[in-house]
Design a protein around this motif. Structure first.
Motif, PDB file in Angstrom:
ATOM      1  N   LYS A 263      -8.064   8.164  -4.173  1.00  0.00           N
ATOM      2  CA  LYS A 263      -7.645   9.494  -3.750  1.00  0.00           C
ATOM      3  C   LYS A 263      -8.370   9.826  -2.455  1.00  0.00           C
TER       4      LYS A 263
ATOM      5  N   HIS B 109       0.861  -1.187   0.000  1.00  0.00           N
ATOM      6  CA  HIS B 109       0.000   0.000   0.000  1.00  0.00           C
ATOM      7  C   HIS B 109       0.898   1.238   0.000  1.00  0.00           C
TER       8      HIS B 109
ATOM      9  N   ALA C  35      -5.377  -4.530  -8.030  1.00  0.00           N
ATOM     10  CA  ALA C  35      -4.883  -3.176  -7.780  1.00  0.00           C
ATOM     11  C   ALA C  35      -6.058  -2.249  -7.512  1.00  0.00           C
ATOM     12  N   HIS C  36      -5.813  -1.281  -6.677  1.00  0.00           N
ATOM     13  CA  HIS C  36      -6.809  -0.244  -6.393  1.00  0.00           C
ATOM     14  C   HIS C  36      -6.072   1.086  -6.311  1.00  0.00           C
ATOM     15  N   ILE C  37      -6.497   2.043  -7.111  1.00  0.00           N
ATOM     16  CA  ILE C  37      -5.954   3.396  -7.048  1.00  0.00           C
ATOM     17  C   ILE C  37      -7.061   4.282  -6.501  1.00  0.00           C
TER      18      ILE C  37
ATOM     19  N   LEU D 213      -1.753  -2.615  -3.932  1.00  0.00           N
ATOM     20  CA  LEU D 213      -1.436  -3.707  -4.853  1.00  0.00           C
ATOM     21  C   LEU D 213      -1.391  -5.004  -4.061  1.00  0.00           C
TER      22      LEU D 213
ATOM     23  N   LEU E  29      -1.316   9.996 -12.099  1.00  0.00           N
ATOM     24  CA  LEU E  29      -2.418   9.041 -12.201  1.00  0.00           C
ATOM     25  C   LEU E  29      -2.219   8.098 -13.400  1.00  0.00           C
TER      26      LEU E  29
ATOM     27  N   PHE F  59      -2.714  10.393  -3.721  1.00  0.00           N
ATOM     28  CA  PHE F  59      -3.124   9.090  -4.238  1.00  0.00           C
ATOM     29  C   PHE F  59      -2.770   7.988  -3.255  1.00  0.00           C
ATOM     30  N   SER F  60      -3.611   6.979  -3.228  1.00  0.00           N
ATOM     31  CA  SER F  60      -3.372   5.747  -2.494  1.00  0.00           C
ATOM     32  C   SER F  60      -3.393   4.625  -3.525  1.00  0.00           C
ATOM     33  N   VAL F  61      -2.390   3.758  -3.492  1.00  0.00           N
ATOM     34  CA  VAL F  61      -2.326   2.627  -4.412  1.00  0.00           C
ATOM     35  C   VAL F  61      -2.160   1.368  -3.573  1.00  0.00           C
TER      36      VAL F  61
ATOM     37  N   LEU G 160       0.486   5.618 -12.541  1.00  0.00           N
ATOM     38  CA  LEU G 160       0.014   4.596 -11.605  1.00  0.00           C
ATOM     39  C   LEU G 160      -0.844   3.552 -12.319  1.00  0.00           C
ATOM     40  N   LYS G 161      -1.693   4.001 -13.207  1.00  0.00           N
ATOM     41  CA  LYS G 161      -2.531   3.069 -13.968  1.00  0.00           C
ATOM     42  C   LYS G 161      -1.673   2.152 -14.837  1.00  0.00           C
TER      43      LYS G 161
END
Length: 142
Positions: free
Chosen positions: A82, A45, A78-80, A103, A63, A99-101, A66-67
């Protein structure tokens, strides 16, 4: 309608309940009913803070980068996200990030492969000038 046994009904119900998540699998022996078993999921995370939170171009660039990480085969999910400042009214919630990512990997070893993957390294090189801070939380499922 097909005639199903109680066991088949329970198995199908559990499969439906866990569909779309890589978090459980069904195991069954000849003498046991189906039992959910947790996979050794590793989560990575990452929180990003843009240098200039009002810079739309930097926001869009990060963004998109990240994608693009989603092409890396070791990533299972995966989850992106904000921060939604209006939704975070609890005093323990930090909504200061851009942003929060999140994985998810099948193992710590897969996460380690991701870290040295050429696309991940390129992402860092191409975007590190955009952020002022990055915080990473890694965890393994219990």
């Amino acid at each position: 309608m097909k005639n199903t046994s109680r066991r088949n009904f329970i198995e199908k119900s559990l499969q439906v309940a866990t569909a779309g998540t890589a978090l459980t699998v069904m195991t069954q022996s000849n003498s046991e009913a189906a039992v959910p078993k947790a996979l050794p999921i590793f989560s990575h995370h990452v929180f990003f803070w843009l240098k200039d939170s009002k810079d739309k171009k930097a926001y869009d660039q990060l963004l998109a980068g990240l994608k693009g990480l989603g092409k890396i085969e070791q990533i299972k999910q995966a989850h992106i996200g904000k921060a939604s400042i209006n939704d975070f009214d609890k005093p323990v919630t930090d909504a200061s990030y851009t942003f929060s990512v999140l994985l998810l990997f099948a193992s710590k070893e897969d996460e380690e492969k991701y870290l040295v993957h050429p696309l991940h390294k390129k992402f860092i090189e191409d975007h590190k000038h955009l952020w002022s801070k990055v915080v990473v939380y890694d965890s393994i499922a219990l």
